[in-house]
Design a protein around this motif. Structure first.
Motif, short mmCIF file in Angstrom:
data_model
loop_
_atom_site.label_atom_id
_atom_site.label_comp_id
_atom_site.label_asym_id
_atom_site.label_seq_id
_atom_site.Cartn_x
_atom_site.Cartn_y
_atom_site.Cartn_z
N ASN A 110 1.19 29.65 -26.15
CA ASN A 110 2.18 29.74 -27.24
C ASN A 110 1.66 30.53 -28.43
OD1 ASN A 110 4.39 28.62 -26.12
ND2 ASN A 110 3.92 26.52 -26.78
N HIS A 111 0.36 30.41 -28.70
CA HIS A 111 -0.19 31.17 -29.83
C HIS A 111 -0.33 32.65 -29.47
CE1 HIS A 111 -0.89 27.22 -31.54
NE2 HIS A 111 -1.19 27.80 -32.68
N ILE A 112 -0.63 32.95 -28.20
CA ILE A 112 -0.68 34.35 -27.78
C ILE A 112 0.73 34.95 -27.85
CG2 ILE A 112 -1.11 35.89 -25.81
CD1 ILE A 112 -3.39 33.97 -24.96
N VAL A 113 1.71 34.18 -27.38
CA VAL A 113 3.11 34.63 -27.42
C VAL A 113 3.54 34.89 -28.87
CG1 VAL A 113 5.49 33.81 -27.11
CG2 VAL A 113 3.84 33.62 -25.23
N LEU A 114 3.15 33.99 -29.77
CA LEU A 114 3.49 34.17 -31.20
C LEU A 114 2.91 35.49 -31.71
CD1 LEU A 114 4.68 32.93 -33.79
CD2 LEU A 114 2.40 31.93 -34.21
N GLY A 115 1.66 35.75 -31.36
CA GLY A 115 1.02 37.01 -31.75
C GLY A 115 1.78 38.21 -31.22
N CYS A 116 2.23 38.12 -29.96
CA CYS A 116 2.97 39.25 -29.35
C CYS A 116 4.30 39.46 -30.05
CB CYS A 116 3.17 38.98 -27.86
SG CYS A 116 1.64 39.02 -26.92
N LYS A 117 4.98 38.38 -30.40
CA LYS A 117 6.27 38.53 -31.11
C LYS A 117 6.04 39.20 -32.45
CE LYS A 117 8.53 34.41 -29.13
NZ LYS A 117 8.95 33.00 -29.45
N THR B 189 -0.29 44.85 -25.35
CA THR B 189 -1.42 43.97 -25.62
C THR B 189 -1.87 43.41 -24.27
OG1 THR B 189 -0.65 43.31 -27.82
CG2 THR B 189 -2.11 41.77 -26.69
N ILE B 190 -3.20 43.34 -24.04
CA ILE B 190 -3.74 42.85 -22.77
C ILE B 190 -4.68 41.68 -23.07
CG2 ILE B 190 -4.97 43.47 -20.65
CD1 ILE B 190 -4.55 46.43 -21.35
N PHE B 191 -4.66 40.62 -22.24
CA PHE B 191 -5.58 39.50 -22.47
C PHE B 191 -6.02 38.85 -21.18
CE2 PHE B 191 -2.70 36.02 -21.51
CZ PHE B 191 -1.45 36.60 -21.68
N GLY B 192 -7.21 38.25 -21.24
CA GLY B 192 -7.76 37.47 -20.13
C GLY B 192 -8.29 36.17 -20.69
N ILE B 193 -8.23 35.08 -19.89
CA ILE B 193 -8.64 33.76 -20.37
C ILE B 193 -9.67 33.15 -19.43
CG2 ILE B 193 -7.85 31.42 -20.94
CD1 ILE B 193 -5.09 32.65 -21.57
N LYS C 138 -6.38 35.60 -35.82
CA LYS C 138 -5.88 34.45 -36.59
C LYS C 138 -5.12 33.47 -35.68
CE LYS C 138 -5.64 36.18 -41.33
NZ LYS C 138 -5.43 37.66 -41.47
N ALA C 139 -4.23 34.01 -34.83
CA ALA C 139 -3.42 33.14 -33.96
C ALA C 139 -4.31 32.36 -33.00
CB ALA C 139 -2.41 33.99 -33.19
N LEU C 140 -5.31 33.02 -32.44
CA LEU C 140 -6.17 32.36 -31.43
C LEU C 140 -7.04 31.29 -32.07
CD1 LEU C 140 -7.04 35.54 -29.35
CD2 LEU C 140 -5.71 33.58 -28.56
N ILE C 141 -7.59 31.58 -33.27
CA ILE C 141 -8.44 30.58 -33.93
C ILE C 141 -7.57 29.41 -34.40
CG2 ILE C 141 -9.90 30.12 -35.96
CD1 ILE C 141 -11.09 32.91 -35.63
#
Ligand SMILES: O=P(O)(O)OC[C@H]1O[C@](O)(COP(=O)(O)O)[C@@H](O)[C@@H]1O
Ligand SMILES: [Mg+2]
Ligand SMILES: [Mg+2]
Length: 342
Positions: free
Chosen positions: A38-45, A137-141, A86-89
């Motif tokens: 949800n925080h990654i999605v918020l960042g993307c929006k 934007t690209i991400f891995g977890i 900021k969103a991830l932290i």
């Protein structure tokens, strides 16, 4: 006002609902992963709205600094990076971050730590920002056992240890593509709702493809297998049709098209850049993970891309990814050239 239609919209499969369903399959889950997504999605929006109004908001052009890759940073590279850090932290679910735009790994303050490591390319396709062509934007977890002692070494895991990966494409529509290890699903942002809605369930890449995607401007420096493969795309054997070339120059957009239509995307090594251009942790690994989850393959020219173990967080690697049969063909050409002692 068609209240019934509006009422029906409440059972739309939003990304939050989708991830919650995924999580409910794991008895031990406490919702940490859903909160992280949800925080990654918020960042993307946030980045999507910034990209859409970039010209108006005067956030096109250069930021004036150079990043660890030696690239001139665009204003949107810097803004996107700040948004995601900021969103991830603030999610309280991460302990270590690796960003293309930050030289060192970011160790999250102990009080805000969670078990996830996120590696990300905040804005991919920077060369296309100022002309309004699709970017992303690209991400891995990853997860880490001991968050108390977390260090940069914990990010240097093979791609096969990823627990999830995805990208968000800022194009004619905003599309979020995610895999948590059970296939690949695509969600489209409904601007009126501000929600990502499931529009591309269970994406499977076609086994063969009619499209090849590569920067042919580097052709004179290619190795023999790459040159042979591209030659074959243009001048196939009798009875086969030549492939079409499509190259946007944004990995997210070129890979998204490859995932949906089939074919191959490649950024091979060449005499100028013996390790290729694309970065292992936050470009090669997430896209390779998604490609394999969709039934395709990802190959470095030497090995399965996800078996790579990076030595440094900004390592680069050549990459060939796409339809199963296309990558099989590339593998054969590399095996052949190896036998011939190249
Ligand atoms: O201009 P080139 O050499 O073809 O490189 C294009 C590649 O570089 C990239 O722009 C690198 O990514 P960044 O924009 O995130 O630095 C990829 O998106 C793209 O596939
Ligand atoms: Mg990139
Ligand atoms: Mg980038």
């Amino acid at each position: 006002m068609d209240h019934q239609a509006d009422a029906n919209r409440t059972d739309l499969m939003t990304i939050t609902r989708f991830v919650l369903n995924e999580q409910s399959k794991y008895a031990e889950s406490r919702g940490d992963f859903t909160i992280l997504i949800n925080h990654i999605v918020l960042g993307c929006k946030f980045v999507c709205s910034s990209v859409n109004k970039a010209g108006l908001a005067k956030i096109l052009g250069l930021a004036g600094d150079t990043n660890v890759q030696g690239e001139e940073q665009k204003k949107l590279d810097v803004i996107s990076n700040e948004v995601f850090v900021k969103a991830l932290i603030s999610s309280g679910r991460t302990c270590l971050l690796v960003s293309e735009e930050v030289e060192d790994a970011i160790i999250v303050p102990p009080a805000q730590r969670g078990k996830y490591i996120v590696v990300f390319d905040p804005l991919d396709g920077s060369s296309n920002i100022d002309c309004g062509v699709s970017i992303g934007t690209i991400f891995g977890i990853y997860t880490v056992k001991d968050t108390a002692e977390v260090s940069v070494e914990d990010a240097l895991q093979p791609g096969s240890s990823l627990v999830a990966a995805g990208y968000c494409m800022y194009g004619s529509s905003c599309t979020f593509v995610l895999s948590t290890g059970n296939g690949v699903n695509g969600f489209t942002l409904d601007p009126s709702l501000g929600e990502f809605i499931l529009t591309h369930p269970n994406i499977k890449i076609p086994k063969k493809g009619k499209i090849y995607s590569v920067n042919e401007g580097n052709a004179k420096n290619w190795d023999e297998p790459t040159a042979k493969y591209v030659e074959n795309c243009k001048f196939p054997q009798e009875g086969s049709a030549p492939k079409s070339l499509r190259y946007i120059g944004s990995m997210v957009a070129d890979v998204h098209r490859t995932l949906l239509y089939g074919g191959i995307f490649m950024y091979p090594a060449d005499k100028k850049s013996p390790n290729g251009k694309l970065r292992v942790l936050y470009e090669v690994f997430p896209m390779s993970y998604l490609m394999e989850q969709a039934g395709g393959q990802a190959f470095t020219g030497k090995q399965r891309a996800l078996d790579l173990v990076p030595k440094k967080i900004h390592d680069r690697s050549p990459i060939f990814l796409g339809s199963y049969d296309e990558i099989e063909h590339i593998k054969e050409l590399y095996a052949e050239s190896k036998e011939n002692g190249a």
